[in-house]
Scaffold this motif. Structure first.
Motif, PDB file in Angstrom:
ATOM      1  N   GLU A 107       0.808  -1.218   0.000  1.00  0.00           N
ATOM      2  CA  GLU A 107       0.000   0.000   0.000  1.00  0.00           C
ATOM      3  C   GLU A 107       0.842   1.270   0.000  1.00  0.00           C
ATOM      4  OE1 GLU A 107      -3.629  -2.150   2.550  1.00  0.00           O
ATOM      5  OE2 GLU A 107      -2.375  -0.608   3.497  1.00  0.00           O
ATOM      6  N   ILE A 108       2.151   1.131  -0.091  1.00  0.00           N
ATOM      7  CA  ILE A 108       3.032   2.300  -0.126  1.00  0.00           C
ATOM      8  C   ILE A 108       3.802   2.330  -1.440  1.00  0.00           C
ATOM      9  CG2 ILE A 108       3.294   2.329   2.386  1.00  0.00           C
ATOM     10  CD1 ILE A 108       6.132   1.159   1.962  1.00  0.00           C
ATOM     11  N   ASP A 109       4.422   3.453  -1.712  1.00  0.00           N
ATOM     12  CA  ASP A 109       5.250   3.623  -2.913  1.00  0.00           C
ATOM     13  C   ASP A 109       6.419   2.646  -2.833  1.00  0.00           C
ATOM     14  OD1 ASP A 109       7.026   4.534  -4.906  1.00  0.00           O
ATOM     15  OD2 ASP A 109       6.384   6.620  -4.647  1.00  0.00           O
ATOM     16  N   ASN A 110       6.501   1.733  -3.800  1.00  0.00           N
ATOM     17  CA  ASN A 110       7.549   0.704  -3.735  1.00  0.00           C
ATOM     18  C   ASN A 110       8.957   1.261  -3.882  1.00  0.00           C
ATOM     19  OD1 ASN A 110       7.510   1.302  -6.449  1.00  0.00           O
ATOM     20  ND2 ASN A 110       7.184  -0.798  -7.159  1.00  0.00           N
ATOM     21  N   ARG A 111       9.067   2.525  -4.282  1.00  0.00           N
ATOM     22  CA  ARG A 111      10.395   3.137  -4.375  1.00  0.00           C
ATOM     23  C   ARG A 111      10.979   3.403  -2.985  1.00  0.00           C
ATOM     24  NH1 ARG A 111       9.350   8.304  -7.933  1.00  0.00           N
ATOM     25  NH2 ARG A 111       7.571   8.374  -6.477  1.00  0.00           N
ATOM     26  N   ARG A 112      10.129   3.312  -1.972  1.00  0.00           N
ATOM     27  CA  ARG A 112      10.601   3.501  -0.595  1.00  0.00           C
ATOM     28  C   ARG A 112      11.027   2.179   0.052  1.00  0.00           C
ATOM     29  NH1 ARG A 112       9.836   8.496   1.401  1.00  0.00           N
ATOM     30  NH2 ARG A 112       8.401   9.887   0.291  1.00  0.00           N
ATOM     31  N   ILE A 113      10.813   1.085  -0.646  1.00  0.00           N
ATOM     32  CA  ILE A 113      11.126  -0.240  -0.092  1.00  0.00           C
ATOM     33  C   ILE A 113      12.459  -0.744  -0.652  1.00  0.00           C
ATOM     34  CG2 ILE A 113      10.324  -2.607   0.200  1.00  0.00           C
ATOM     35  CD1 ILE A 113       7.486  -1.617  -0.393  1.00  0.00           C
ATOM     36  N   PHE A 114      13.281  -1.267   0.237  1.00  0.00           N
ATOM     37  CA  PHE A 114      14.567  -1.827  -0.178  1.00  0.00           C
ATOM     38  C   PHE A 114      14.687  -3.249   0.371  1.00  0.00           C
ATOM     39  CE2 PHE A 114      14.991   2.676  -0.476  1.00  0.00           C
ATOM     40  CZ  PHE A 114      15.788   2.878  -1.598  1.00  0.00           C
ATOM     41  N   GLY A 115      14.865  -4.186  -0.560  1.00  0.00           N
ATOM     42  CA  GLY A 115      15.024  -5.584  -0.171  1.00  0.00           C
ATOM     43  C   GLY A 115      16.498  -5.915   0.011  1.00  0.00           C
TER      44      GLY A 115
ATOM     45  N   ILE B 229      23.896   3.718  -0.820  1.00  0.00           N
ATOM     46  CA  ILE B 229      23.098   3.289  -1.973  1.00  0.00           C
ATOM     47  C   ILE B 229      21.627   3.657  -1.769  1.00  0.00           C
ATOM     48  CG2 ILE B 229      22.258   1.269  -3.252  1.00  0.00           C
ATOM     49  CD1 ILE B 229      24.979  -0.081  -2.576  1.00  0.00           C
ATOM     50  N   VAL B 230      21.123   3.387  -0.561  1.00  0.00           N
ATOM     51  CA  VAL B 230      19.721   3.690  -0.247  1.00  0.00           C
ATOM     52  C   VAL B 230      19.449   5.188  -0.364  1.00  0.00           C
ATOM     53  CG1 VAL B 230      17.979   3.712   1.593  1.00  0.00           C
ATOM     54  CG2 VAL B 230      19.413   1.677   1.249  1.00  0.00           C
ATOM     55  N   ILE B 231      20.325   5.988   0.246  1.00  0.00           N
ATOM     56  CA  ILE B 231      20.115   7.443   0.248  1.00  0.00           C
ATOM     57  C   ILE B 231      20.182   8.014  -1.164  1.00  0.00           C
ATOM     58  CG2 ILE B 231      21.110   9.648   0.994  1.00  0.00           C
ATOM     59  CD1 ILE B 231      21.964   8.174   3.600  1.00  0.00           C
ATOM     60  N   GLU B 232      21.151   7.572  -1.937  1.00  0.00           N
ATOM     61  CA  GLU B 232      21.267   8.069  -3.316  1.00  0.00           C
ATOM     62  C   GLU B 232      20.039   7.704  -4.135  1.00  0.00           C
ATOM     63  OE1 GLU B 232      23.464  10.143  -4.811  1.00  0.00           O
ATOM     64  OE2 GLU B 232      24.078  10.407  -2.732  1.00  0.00           O
ATOM     65  N   ASP B 233      19.548   6.491  -3.943  1.00  0.00           N
ATOM     66  CA  ASP B 233      18.358   6.050  -4.677  1.00  0.00           C
ATOM     67  C   ASP B 233      17.140   6.880  -4.281  1.00  0.00           C
ATOM     68  OD1 ASP B 233      17.715   3.925  -6.630  1.00  0.00           O
ATOM     69  OD2 ASP B 233      16.196   3.378  -5.159  1.00  0.00           O
ATOM     70  N   MET B 234      17.000   7.156  -2.986  1.00  0.00           N
ATOM     71  CA  MET B 234      15.876   7.959  -2.505  1.00  0.00           C
ATOM     72  C   MET B 234      15.954   9.391  -3.039  1.00  0.00           C
ATOM     73  SD  MET B 234      13.744   6.165  -0.708  1.00  0.00           S
ATOM     74  CE  MET B 234      12.857   7.390   0.249  1.00  0.00           C
ATOM     75  N   LYS B 235      17.147   9.958  -3.031  1.00  0.00           N
ATOM     76  CA  LYS B 235      17.304  11.323  -3.542  1.00  0.00           C
ATOM     77  C   LYS B 235      16.999  11.391  -5.035  1.00  0.00           C
ATOM     78  CE  LYS B 235      20.624  13.072  -0.155  1.00  0.00           C
ATOM     79  NZ  LYS B 235      22.012  13.522   0.096  1.00  0.00           N
TER      80      LYS B 235
ATOM     81  N   THR C 118      13.632  -2.093  -4.941  1.00  0.00           N
ATOM     82  CA  THR C 118      15.074  -2.155  -5.164  1.00  0.00           C
ATOM     83  C   THR C 118      15.665  -3.243  -4.280  1.00  0.00           C
ATOM     84  OG1 THR C 118      15.175   0.199  -5.657  1.00  0.00           O
ATOM     85  CG2 THR C 118      17.237  -0.858  -5.002  1.00  0.00           C
ATOM     86  N   VAL C 119      16.534  -4.059  -4.869  1.00  0.00           N
ATOM     87  CA  VAL C 119      17.169  -5.154  -4.130  1.00  0.00           C
ATOM     88  C   VAL C 119      18.664  -4.880  -4.017  1.00  0.00           C
ATOM     89  CG1 VAL C 119      17.625  -7.637  -4.062  1.00  0.00           C
ATOM     90  CG2 VAL C 119      15.435  -6.792  -4.947  1.00  0.00           C
ATOM     91  N   ILE C 120      19.202  -5.023  -2.801  1.00  0.00           N
ATOM     92  CA  ILE C 120      20.621  -4.783  -2.562  1.00  0.00           C
ATOM     93  C   ILE C 120      21.241  -6.019  -1.935  1.00  0.00           C
ATOM     94  CG2 ILE C 120      22.326  -3.318  -1.408  1.00  0.00           C
ATOM     95  CD1 ILE C 120      20.158  -1.162  -1.180  1.00  0.00           C
ATOM     96  N   ASP C 121      22.311  -6.497  -2.539  1.00  0.00           N
ATOM     97  CA  ASP C 121      23.068  -7.616  -1.970  1.00  0.00           C
ATOM     98  C   ASP C 121      24.062  -7.041  -0.970  1.00  0.00           C
ATOM     99  OD1 ASP C 121      24.764  -9.758  -1.374  1.00  0.00           O
ATOM    100  OD2 ASP C 121      24.634 -10.592  -3.396  1.00  0.00           O
ATOM    101  N   VAL C 122      23.881  -7.356   0.299  1.00  0.00           N
ATOM    102  CA  VAL C 122      24.712  -6.761   1.352  1.00  0.00           C
ATOM    103  C   VAL C 122      25.882  -7.660   1.756  1.00  0.00           C
ATOM    104  CG1 VAL C 122      22.756  -5.440   2.256  1.00  0.00           C
ATOM    105  CG2 VAL C 122      23.269  -7.705   3.225  1.00  0.00           C
TER     106      VAL C 122
END
Length: 273
Positions: A187-195, A260-266, A245-249
Motif C-alpha cells: 500500500e506504499i510507494d515501492n520506491r521507498r522499499i529496499f530488499g 546506496i539507499v540514500i542516493e536512490d531515494m534522492k 530495489t534489491v541490494i546484496d549486502v
C-alpha cells in the motif's frame, strides 16, 4: 536612590541566551526592581533605533547577542550616541575561538537553533527506528521514509539505526516464509522499499555465530544452508512482487549500503525526501 532598571535584550535569533545572562547578572544586585524586554530576530537598523529611542527615556542597559557585523556595529554606535551602556555577549567568545581555530566565524544568525532542530530530528528518527524495528508494528510502514525488508541477519536493524542517525525514519520488516507479510507493504510507494539479500554461506556464518552467542546449538535449522536458501528464495519472490530495489549486502559495510539507499531515494524523491 532609584533601584530599578530596564534591561533591553536584542538578538538576531530568539534572544533566549541574552535574557538568561541578563537575569543572572541582575540577580547579583538584589534587592532591585528590574524588567527584561526581549527583542528577537533583529534584522534591520530601524529595529535597533526603535529600541534605543525607547530605552533612552529610562534607566536602562542594552544586552545583545548579535553576530551580524553591520548590526552589531550599529548597536555600538547608538550606545555611544544615546549614552546607554551596552554589553556584547558574543564578540569576546567569538574572538577567543577565532584565535584558537585560526579562522573567522560564520557570523550567521540562528545557527544554534538549527543545530537543536537537527538534534531533535535525529532523536525522533532513532526512536522511530526502535519502535518499528523487526516488524513490531506494521503501522510504521506507512509512516516511514524508508522500509527495509529481508531475511534474518541481513543487517536490517544496523542499517535502520545508521539511516536514523542521518535523520531518516526507517521501518524494517523480517521476511519469514511461515509468517504472512504485512499488507501495508503493498500500500506504499515501492520506491521507498529496499530488499536486502546476502550470500547464503555468509548468512550461514553469521547465523552460526548468533546461535553461539545465545548459547544454542549451531546445528539448528535456523543456520542450515538449506533453510537459508529456502528463505532467500522466498524473500526474492516477495521482492519481485513488490518491484522494490534489491541490494546484496554480502560484502558491503552498513555505511556503503546506506549510501546506496540514500542516493536512490534522492534520485526518486529529491534532496529533501
Amino acid at each position: 536612590m532609584d533601584n530599578s532598571i530596564t534591561i533591553y535584550v536584542l538578538s538576531d535569533s530568539i534572544g533566549e541566551t541574552g535574557e538568561q545572562v541578563a537575569r543572572a547578572a541582575v540577580s547579583q544586585f538584589y534587592p532591585c526592581k528590574f524588567e527584561v524586554r526581549r527583542f528577537p530576530y533583529i534584522t534591520s537598523e530601524d529595529q535597533i533605533v526603535e529600541v534605543f529611542e525607547e530605552a533612552v527615556n529610562e534607566k536602562s542597559v542594552i544586552v545583545y547577542t548579535i553576530v551580524i557585523e553591520k548590526l552589531k556595529n550599529y548597536v555600538v554606535e547608538l550606545s555611544e550616541k544615546y549614552n546607554i551602556p551596552s554589553i556584547d555577549l558574543m564578540t569576546p567568545a567569538l574572538e577567543a575561538l577565532e584565535k584558537v581555530f585560526g579562522y573567522a566565524p560564520k557570523r550567521e544568525s540562528g545557527l544554534i537553533r538549527r543545530l537543536d532542530e537537527k538534534y531533535f530530528r535525529k532523536v525522533d528518527a532513532v526512536e522511530f527506528a526502535v519502535k518499528y524495528d523487526d516488524g513490531k508494528d506494521a503501522r510504521g510502514i506507512k509512516k516511514a521514509d524508508i522500509v527495509l525488508i529481508g531475511v534474518s541477519r541481513t543487517s536490517k536493524t544496523p542499517l535502520s539505526m545508521y539511516l536514523a542517525h542521518k535523520y531518516y525514519k526507517v521501518a524494517n520488516v523480517p521476511l519469514v516464509p511461515e509468517v504472512p507479510i504485512p499488507k501495508e507493504l503493498f500500500e506504499i510507494d515501492n520506491r521507498r522499499i529496499f530488499g536486502l539479500i546476502a550470500n547464503p554461506f555468509k548468512l550461514n556464518e553469521i547465523r552460526q555465530e548468533r546461535l553461539k552467542s545465545l548459547g544454542l546449538n549451531n546445528n539448528a535449522n535456523y543456520a542450515s544452508i538449506d533453510r537459508i536458501n529456502y528463505e532467500l528464495e522466498y524473500s526474492k519472490k516477495i521482492m519481485e512482487k513488490l518491484k522494490c530495489t534489491v541490494i546484496d549486502v554480502s560484502n558491503k559495510a552498513v555505511e556503503e549500503t546506506a549510501g546506496i539507499v540514500i542516493e536512490d531515494m534522492k534520485r526518486n524523491f529529491g534532496e529533501n525526501f
